[in-house]
Design a protein around this motif. Sequence first.
Motif, PDB file in Angstrom:
ATOM      1  N   ARG A  15      27.099  -3.309 -16.059  1.00  0.00           N
ATOM      2  CA  ARG A  15      26.924  -2.414 -17.207  1.00  0.00           C
ATOM      3  C   ARG A  15      25.840  -2.932 -18.151  1.00  0.00           C
ATOM      4  N   ASN A  16      25.839  -4.231 -18.397  1.00  0.00           N
ATOM      5  CA  ASN A  16      24.811  -4.828 -19.262  1.00  0.00           C
ATOM      6  C   ASN A  16      23.426  -4.660 -18.656  1.00  0.00           C
ATOM      7  N   LEU A  17      23.311  -4.851 -17.342  1.00  0.00           N
ATOM      8  CA  LEU A  17      22.029  -4.674 -16.670  1.00  0.00           C
ATOM      9  C   LEU A  17      21.570  -3.223 -16.766  1.00  0.00           C
ATOM     10  N   GLU A  22      17.891   0.958 -18.420  1.00  0.00           N
ATOM     11  CA  GLU A  22      17.854   2.410 -18.625  1.00  0.00           C
ATOM     12  C   GLU A  22      16.660   2.896 -19.441  1.00  0.00           C
ATOM     13  N   PRO A  23      16.286   2.225 -20.520  1.00  0.00           N
ATOM     14  CA  PRO A  23      15.174   2.749 -21.326  1.00  0.00           C
ATOM     15  C   PRO A  23      13.776   2.443 -20.786  1.00  0.00           C
ATOM     16  N   LEU A  24      13.662   1.726 -19.666  1.00  0.00           N
ATOM     17  CA  LEU A  24      12.327   1.376 -19.167  1.00  0.00           C
ATOM     18  C   LEU A  24      11.541   2.618 -18.761  1.00  0.00           C
ATOM     19  N   THR A  25      10.265   2.593 -19.082  1.00  0.00           N
ATOM     20  CA  THR A  25       9.362   3.673 -18.678  1.00  0.00           C
ATOM     21  C   THR A  25       8.896   3.418 -17.241  1.00  0.00           C
ATOM     22  N   VAL A  44      14.660  -5.961  -9.608  1.00  0.00           N
ATOM     23  CA  VAL A  44      15.915  -5.231  -9.804  1.00  0.00           C
ATOM     24  C   VAL A  44      16.513  -4.845  -8.453  1.00  0.00           C
ATOM     25  N   ALA A  45      15.679  -4.350  -7.541  1.00  0.00           N
ATOM     26  CA  ALA A  45      16.164  -3.992  -6.204  1.00  0.00           C
ATOM     27  C   ALA A  45      16.759  -5.212  -5.513  1.00  0.00           C
ATOM     28  N   HIS A  46      16.118  -6.351  -5.649  1.00  0.00           N
ATOM     29  CA  HIS A  46      16.620  -7.581  -5.034  1.00  0.00           C
ATOM     30  C   HIS A  46      17.997  -7.938  -5.589  1.00  0.00           C
ATOM     31  N   VAL A  47      18.150  -7.843  -6.885  1.00  0.00           N
ATOM     32  CA  VAL A  47      19.431  -8.176  -7.516  1.00  0.00           C
ATOM     33  C   VAL A  47      20.518  -7.208  -7.058  1.00  0.00           C
ATOM     34  N   VAL A  48      20.200  -5.937  -7.048  1.00  0.00           N
ATOM     35  CA  VAL A  48      21.189  -4.920  -6.701  1.00  0.00           C
ATOM     36  C   VAL A  48      21.530  -4.962  -5.214  1.00  0.00           C
TER      37      VAL A  48
END
Length: 76
Positions: A15-17, A22-25, A44-48
């Motif tokens: 949730r924190n991530l 979320e607001p990134l352009t 981000v893809a690597h983390v997820v």
Amino acid sequence: MNTDDIWRAVDTERRNLHQLLEPLTAQQWRHASLCEQWRVRDVVAHVVLSTEATVGRIMVNLLRARGSIDRMVCET
């Protein structure tokens, strides 16, 4: 920690991530990260996606990358 505690902690971190990202352009998603050759979206893809890793999947990808962990990480 028991299993329930771990999954609650994982949920909180996810949730924190989400709130952070979320607001990134679109431009920010494409921005270079601190990891060489990776953009923010790659990190981000690597983390997820690392939550879906299995020993078998890692071994197959490592073989495809001809034994190079760096190449494996960049290509998957």
